[in-house]
Design an enzyme around this catalytic site. Sequence first.
Site, short mmCIF file in Angstrom:
data_model
loop_
_atom_site.label_atom_id
_atom_site.label_comp_id
_atom_site.label_asym_id
_atom_site.label_seq_id
_atom_site.Cartn_x
_atom_site.Cartn_y
_atom_site.Cartn_z
N ASP A 209 0.85 -1.19 0.00
CA ASP A 209 0.00 0.00 0.00
C ASP A 209 0.89 1.24 0.00
O ASP A 209 2.11 1.14 -0.09
CB ASP A 209 -0.97 -0.01 1.19
N HIS A 280 -2.71 3.06 -4.54
CA HIS A 280 -2.12 2.53 -3.31
C HIS A 280 -0.70 2.05 -3.59
O HIS A 280 -0.27 1.01 -3.08
CB HIS A 280 -2.99 1.41 -2.73
N GLU A 343 -9.74 2.68 -5.50
CA GLU A 343 -9.44 4.07 -5.12
C GLU A 343 -8.29 4.68 -5.91
O GLU A 343 -7.49 5.45 -5.36
CB GLU A 343 -9.13 4.13 -3.62
#
Length: 778
Positions: A209, A280, A343
């Site tokens: 991440d 990420h 995301e």
Amino acid sequence: MHTRTRRTSLSLLSFALALSLAPLAHANDAQAPDGPRALPGSLPLIPAPAKVERLDGAAFNVRASTPVWASGEAAQRVAGQFTTLLRNSGGPALQITPGRGTHGIAFVLDPSLKTGAEGYQLRSQGNGATVRAATEAGLFYGAATLSQLLSGGSNGVLPALRIDDAPRFSWRGLMLDSARHFQSLDEIKRVLDAMAEQKLNTFHWHLTDDQGWRMEIKRYPKLTAVGSCRIPAGDGGRDPVTGAERPYCGFYTQDQIREVIAYAAARHIQVIPEIDVPGHATAAIAAYPELGTLDTPLKPLSEWGVFPNLFNTEESTFQFLENVLEEVITLFPAKYVHVGGDEAVKDQWEASARVQARMREVGAGNEMEMQSHLIKRLETFLEQHHRRLIGWDEILEGGLPPEATVMSWRGTDGGLKAASEGHDVVMSPVTDMYMDYLQTPSDNEPPGRPLTTPLGRVYGFEPVPDALARDKQQHILGLQANMFTEHTRSYARLQHNLFPRLAAVAETGWSPRERRDYADFLARLPSQLQRWQAMGVAYAQTPFQVELDSHDDRKAGTATLALRTPLNYEVRYSTDGSPVTAQSPRYSTPLTQPLPVTLQAATFFNGQPLASAASRFELSATSLLSRNDQQLAMCPGEGKLLLRLEDDGPADGERAIFNVNIFNPCWLWKDADVDGIARLHVRAGQIPYYFQLAHDEPQRTFSPARSAHGEMDVLNGRCDGTPLATVKLPAKPGADGFITLDAALPRSVKGTQDLCVRFTGDTRPTMWVLDTLTLVPR
Ligand code: ACM
């Protein structure tokens, strides 16, 4: 215990934002549980078996001398696991005997049985119990059931019965984020043990991440040399004496990963690795800047939220990702490889001339299609290596190859759409399956989002949407709990968040829909608490503690005390200082008590106390004049981003925790008795604003400041109109990190009314938080 950690020194606080902002509408509306109520004939098992038949006949009494029989390597292996599990669950220590006797416990592996891939049969009567299955996994699950029957308060008495059991879903998962915070191998193994005991079979390991790359990749050593360390934000990242940076580091070597995979495999758990692309990705780009789109170097991030840093779209980057996946699939035998996809805000791709040129080159009409191009490319690579791609539901955007499996996290609509289109789906909606959300409104919850996802809500989640056509329902592979760890600095917190909620996930994953009954589950849970205690699983205390709502009558010198407990177990109490026992008075309606009073209260089930200690409340005329942020409500208004945030220091140990709405720092005292109150004292602190909110940042609203550093306004209960009182704020709080603000209330404010306290001004990169609000009588 009703305690609250309050450090007197507060210099910087770190925020932890549990990922995306999209699903913030998550309602705080868990169905009020009815409380425990056992169904007739219910056995203390979680998950509940598919089919149980109680037989006439004598019970079987298991003692330390009861033999355990097993023939053949696999059955003996399971028998060994059974004796270990039973002993660890608080049951007797039994011995294995090779072969088959006439009395005792027997494990029989028989491939001719029709018990399916994971099913088993369990039969018990007066002289013994036998578990049979066609597969070793099935035998293992039968062993888990038998171990539960002989522990958790059963005293080794097994009624005569037949169980025919098999799981409803093949994917019964838990995702653990080892990127934001890192867990030791031992901690991961203990999680796997607890999963296996509940018949969970999939461990999704979130290894990369923005804040860390945690998996050794031989070909790219800088991924861990650079990408596995971040400098925690604020105090936590500094040596308190020298001020030098204190990095937070950790990664798993390939040998350690093999060890985890083998440990999981022995417990019939598949381990699914996740390498998150194209977002990420900051830690990877920090290690190899050529993978990103920026000229400026990056570091693994110390803030939480959604960041713009994406992998670029060069052929060399695709090659890098394939090379990484090659090492991943060499290590991980599981059929699925998770490639994230969540995301990925596309700002950097939109701004990059190179990415735009690449989009034209590959024929992608927009950035979504570019992401889809990348996912398809990785999907082809994985297919060529006989693996299947799984990703978060954003991978549906821009088109998806039919073989890809979708993990639906932004609610269930993505999963519904994907399954309707013929994709396999795992349901893990943020509204129900995220274990990083708080589970009760208690002061004693760890940091997290104060929107709660209580046990009842987790239990109530149904993975197969009603709207899904019958002929598509087989595409729902199952469900998964997700445990993101921004807020989870310690293993104690991890356990708090996972247990008991993971038991609800396990039951939904295993038990037939018609066998699920929440009230009965609550009646079975106390046995599981006993097993967890024996196993050393530190389940959350908060669901089993007692909360107090007090209402004082200052003129009469009394307080009315209303008690609640989240799961509606029986509450018993004392007000005379004596310990609370199963014989103490049972609470039913609010108590009116003269002040001062010490109230103790605890929950019980069949005489068994459920929390490790009674909740204790000391109330006096003075204490009732003060409330902390936790006891206040959040103000009405737009853009609710409620967070429960902790101080960023000290680096280790306890830190203060605050409830704030970062979109509107404003707190509300409902029904305050302000008769005779002259002033308000507000203890406030200033904390740093460690968020990246991507496109949601503009939603943050600020009441405009009217002086250099803004004001604290006291307003009516709607938090609007002309302030009743205003205090100018200083540039900084005092040396201990706090300041007490003194606001005079006009005489016109009287009776019982709601009071609102808000801080004005755009104070980024810090913000004010309220610690306590005290009413000061005339
Ligand atoms: C996620 O929560 N971003 C999958």
